[in-house]
Design an enzyme around this catalytic site. Structure first.
Site, mmCIF file in Angstrom:
data_model
loop_
_atom_site.group_PDB
_atom_site.id
_atom_site.type_symbol
_atom_site.label_atom_id
_atom_site.label_comp_id
_atom_site.label_asym_id
_atom_site.label_seq_id
_atom_site.Cartn_x
_atom_site.Cartn_y
_atom_site.Cartn_z
ATOM 1 N N ASP A 108 0.772 -1.170 0.002
ATOM 2 C CA ASP A 108 0.035 -0.004 -0.055
ATOM 3 C C ASP A 108 0.691 1.158 0.040
ATOM 4 O OD1 ASP A 108 -2.873 0.934 0.250
ATOM 5 O OD2 ASP A 108 -1.821 2.170 1.951
ATOM 6 N N HIS A 281 -7.341 -6.690 -0.036
ATOM 7 C CA HIS A 281 -6.257 -5.565 0.069
ATOM 8 C C HIS A 281 -5.060 -5.970 1.023
ATOM 9 C CE1 HIS A 281 -4.134 -1.958 -0.441
ATOM 10 N NE2 HIS A 281 -4.271 -1.684 0.957
#
Length: 300
Positions: A108, A281
């Site tokens: 991320d 994610h």
């Protein structure tokens, strides 16, 4: 801070900020970088096993966790939270620890720092793993309703201070929980959750700090401005990542649904491989064994 068994904690002075790291293991150095809205603790299910083969350094990014959170002092360009500045922090950390060259795995926002680090400091990175991102210029350049819905925080956090900071602080726990669940809606709940109570307590301890909330907003403001300028300069100069690079993404997350990660990163990386994992994610927390396998196979 006790979520990584066998790791010791240090604050490393870089000359501009002090960066908090957890370090463990022996062997070739491996730097791990987290993403929003988390800390180095996101590596807790992977780092101890990696430490059997590597000297693992799990760092809190500038502005996150227990690292310093410099004030912007009216900097309208948000350069203090550019990925260039954050990458320089990590080079300084690893140099201070005696590791001028190292392997690097990041998720991320940390992967955005790693992307910049590999371009700005190519001599330092032996192998690179980027998890569940495409370049920021691709996101902003192709945004549609699906992207805007999943990445709502990209557009909220960049609003001028103190608007998002004030709203985030009204119920930090609700925002944190919503962000985690929103980015991995298919992750388990209750006992099966990748974010058990002790982990949520640690994330919340850091997230609810007003200085952290401001720093996170500055991170995203930089991502919508100066970081895009740096990416545009890379394209103009034809700069690419030369070290072997592994891209991992969650097939159930936005990156897996909205982009072709290998095609996108193929424009940036000269030596590329990758795979999708069966998750959303937060790969190291949802599929830690798959991440561990991929990293051990790739990092050598």
């Amino acid at each position: 801070m006790a979520l990584l068994d066998g790791f010791t904690h240090h604050r490393i002075a870089t000359g501009t900020v002090d960066i908090h790291v957890a370090q463990g293991g022996e062997g070739p150095p491996l730097l791990l970088l987290h993403g929003f809205p988390e800390t180095h603790a996101m590596w807790r299910l992977v780092a101890p096993d990696l430490a059997r083969r590597y000297t693992v350094v799990a760092a809190d990014l500038r502005g996150y966790g227990d690292s310093d959170k410099p004030a912007d002092a009216g900097d309208t360009g948000h350069a203090l939270y550019s990925k260039r500045a954050m990458a320089a922090d990590m080079v300084a950390v690893m140099t201070a620890l005696g590791h001028p060259r190292f392997r690097l795995a990041a998720h991320d926002r940390g992967a955005r720092v790693a992307h910049r680090l590999a371009l700005d400091h190519p001599e330092t990175v032996e192998r690179l793993c980027l998890m569940d991102i495409v370049p920021g210029s691709v996101v902003y350049g192709t945004v549609d309703q699906r992207v805007a819905t999943a990445y709502w925080h990209w557009f909220f956090l960049i609003q001028p201070a103190p608007f998002p900071e004030r709203l985030l602080g009204l119920d930090a726990e609700f925002v944190l929980t919503s962000a985690l669940r929103g980015l991995s809606p298919h992750a388990g709940q209750g006992e099966a959750s990748p974010f058990p109570p002790a982990v949520m307590k640690e994330y919340l301890r850091c997230f609810r700090d007003p200085a952290t909330l401001h720093a996170m907003c500055e991170d995203y403001r930089a991502g919508a401005g100066i970081d895009l300028a740096h990416e545009a300069e890379d394209r103009r100069l034809g700069r690419r990542i030369h070290c072997p690079t592994l891209v991992l993404w969650g097939k159930k997350g936005l990156v897996g649904r909205a982009y072709d990660p290998l095609a996108v990163w193929g424009e940036v990386c000269r030596d590329l491989k990758g795979e999708a994992l069966d998750c959303g994610h937060f790969l190291p927390e949802e599929r830690p064994q798959d991440v561990l396998r991929a990293l051990l196979d790739f990092m050598g």
